[in-house]
Design a protein around this motif. Structure first.
Motif, short mmCIF file in Angstrom:
data_model
loop_
_atom_site.label_atom_id
_atom_site.label_comp_id
_atom_site.label_asym_id
_atom_site.label_seq_id
_atom_site.Cartn_x
_atom_site.Cartn_y
_atom_site.Cartn_z
N HIS A 15 0.81 -1.22 0.00
CA HIS A 15 0.00 0.00 0.00
C HIS A 15 0.85 1.28 0.00
O HIS A 15 0.33 2.36 -0.21
N HIS A 16 2.17 1.16 0.20
CA HIS A 16 3.05 2.32 0.17
C HIS A 16 3.47 2.57 -1.28
O HIS A 16 4.23 1.79 -1.85
N CYS A 17 2.96 3.64 -1.87
CA CYS A 17 3.30 3.88 -3.27
C CYS A 17 3.18 5.37 -3.62
O CYS A 17 2.65 6.17 -2.87
N LEU A 18 3.70 5.66 -4.78
CA LEU A 18 3.66 7.01 -5.35
C LEU A 18 2.99 6.93 -6.70
O LEU A 18 3.26 6.02 -7.49
N ARG A 19 2.12 7.88 -6.97
CA ARG A 19 1.54 8.04 -8.30
C ARG A 19 1.96 9.42 -8.80
O ARG A 19 1.61 10.43 -8.19
N ALA A 20 2.73 9.44 -9.86
CA ALA A 20 3.17 10.70 -10.48
C ALA A 20 2.31 10.95 -11.71
O ALA A 20 2.10 10.05 -12.52
N GLN A 21 1.83 12.18 -11.83
CA GLN A 21 0.98 12.54 -12.95
C GLN A 21 1.33 13.94 -13.43
O GLN A 21 1.70 14.80 -12.62
N SER A 22 1.18 14.16 -14.71
CA SER A 22 1.35 15.52 -15.23
C SER A 22 0.05 15.93 -15.90
O SER A 22 -0.69 15.11 -16.44
N ASP A 23 -0.22 17.21 -15.83
CA ASP A 23 -1.41 17.78 -16.45
C ASP A 23 -0.95 18.67 -17.59
O ASP A 23 -0.46 19.77 -17.37
N SER A 24 -1.10 18.17 -18.81
CA SER A 24 -0.60 18.92 -19.97
C SER A 24 -1.38 20.21 -20.20
O SER A 24 -0.87 21.13 -20.84
N SER A 25 -2.58 20.31 -19.66
CA SER A 25 -3.37 21.53 -19.89
C SER A 25 -2.85 22.73 -19.10
O SER A 25 -2.99 23.87 -19.54
N ASN A 26 -2.24 22.49 -17.93
CA ASN A 26 -1.75 23.62 -17.14
C ASN A 26 -0.29 23.47 -16.71
O ASN A 26 0.24 24.34 -16.03
N GLY A 27 0.34 22.35 -17.05
CA GLY A 27 1.75 22.15 -16.73
C GLY A 27 2.03 21.66 -15.32
O GLY A 27 3.18 21.51 -14.94
N ASP A 28 0.99 21.40 -14.54
CA ASP A 28 1.19 20.92 -13.18
C ASP A 28 1.76 19.51 -13.17
O ASP A 28 1.43 18.69 -14.03
N ILE A 29 2.59 19.24 -12.18
CA ILE A 29 3.08 17.90 -11.92
C ILE A 29 2.62 17.54 -10.52
O ILE A 29 2.83 18.31 -9.57
N VAL A 30 1.99 16.40 -10.37
CA VAL A 30 1.44 15.97 -9.09
C VAL A 30 2.15 14.70 -8.63
O VAL A 30 2.23 13.72 -9.38
N LEU A 31 2.69 14.74 -7.41
CA LEU A 31 3.24 13.56 -6.77
C LEU A 31 2.27 13.19 -5.66
O LEU A 31 2.15 13.90 -4.66
N ASP A 32 1.56 12.09 -5.84
CA ASP A 32 0.51 11.67 -4.92
C ASP A 32 0.99 10.43 -4.16
O ASP A 32 1.00 9.32 -4.71
N PHE A 33 1.40 10.61 -2.90
CA PHE A 33 1.90 9.52 -2.07
C PHE A 33 0.74 8.90 -1.31
O PHE A 33 -0.08 9.62 -0.73
N SER A 34 0.69 7.58 -1.28
CA SER A 34 -0.39 6.90 -0.57
C SER A 34 -0.21 6.97 0.94
O SER A 34 -1.18 6.90 1.68
N THR A 35 1.04 7.10 1.39
CA THR A 35 1.32 7.16 2.83
C THR A 35 2.49 8.11 3.08
O THR A 35 3.27 8.42 2.18
N ARG A 36 2.59 8.53 4.30
CA ARG A 36 3.72 9.36 4.72
C ARG A 36 5.04 8.59 4.58
O ARG A 36 6.07 9.13 4.20
N ARG A 37 5.02 7.27 4.85
CA ARG A 37 6.20 6.43 4.71
C ARG A 37 6.68 6.40 3.26
O ARG A 37 7.87 6.43 2.99
N ALA A 38 5.77 6.34 2.31
CA ALA A 38 6.14 6.35 0.89
C ALA A 38 6.84 7.66 0.54
O ALA A 38 7.85 7.66 -0.18
N MET A 39 6.33 8.78 1.04
CA MET A 39 6.96 10.07 0.80
C MET A 39 8.34 10.14 1.46
O MET A 39 9.30 10.65 0.89
N TYR A 40 8.46 9.62 2.66
CA TYR A 40 9.72 9.60 3.40
C TYR A 40 10.78 8.82 2.63
O TYR A 40 11.91 9.28 2.46
N ASN A 41 10.42 7.64 2.14
CA ASN A 41 11.37 6.83 1.38
C ASN A 41 11.81 7.54 0.10
O ASN A 41 12.97 7.46 -0.29
N PHE A 42 10.89 8.22 -0.56
CA PHE A 42 11.22 9.00 -1.75
C PHE A 42 12.24 10.09 -1.39
O PHE A 42 13.25 10.26 -2.09
N ALA A 43 12.01 10.78 -0.29
CA ALA A 43 12.92 11.85 0.14
C ALA A 43 14.29 11.29 0.50
O ALA A 43 15.32 11.88 0.14
N VAL A 44 14.35 10.15 1.17
CA VAL A 44 15.63 9.53 1.52
C VAL A 44 16.37 9.13 0.25
O VAL A 44 17.59 9.32 0.14
#
Length: 111
Positions: A28-57
């Motif tokens: 259940h610890h995962c990251l979903r990365a998405q880009s929105d071509s209409s406005n240029g936004d990039i979204v990093l959507d972490f399912s848990t705080r632990r997933a974000m922590y591991n990404f940062a490490v």
């Protein structure tokens, strides 16, 4: 604040701190990365705080000890199971994520 996450992070050249056992075992610890071509936004959507922590490490370890000038995160699935790549599990349908950095800055990087 989540008491399970250490506030002291030591990064080693070998990268043993990247990719915790908890993330390896906890699907259940995962990251979903998405880009929105209409406005240029990039979204990093972490399912848990632990997933974000591991990404940062993982990024921190690369910033301190990396030599390639880049790091890549991508969804890797096999038989319906999503694998951990560079300490991060990306969910099905996630965009690949590339991080590039200059490696010629004096005084930065491995000694």
């Amino acid at each position: 604040m989540n008491v399970e996450l250490s506030t002291t992070i030591v990064v080693t050249a070998g990268g043993d701190e990247v990719g915790s056992h908890e993330v390896q075992e906890g699907k259940h610890h995962c990251l979903r990365a998405q880009s929105d071509s209409s406005n240029g936004d990039i979204v990093l959507d972490f399912s848990t705080r632990r997933a974000m922590y591991n990404f940062a490490v993982s990024l921190l370890q690369e910033a301190v000890h990396g030599t390639s000038g880049q790091q890549e995160f991508y969804p890797l699935g096999h038989e319906g199971q999503w694998r951990v790549v560079n300490g991060v599990r990306m969910s099905e349908g996630s965009s690949r994520l590339f991080v590039f950095y200059g490696i010629d800055t004096p005084g930065v990087g491995p000694s």
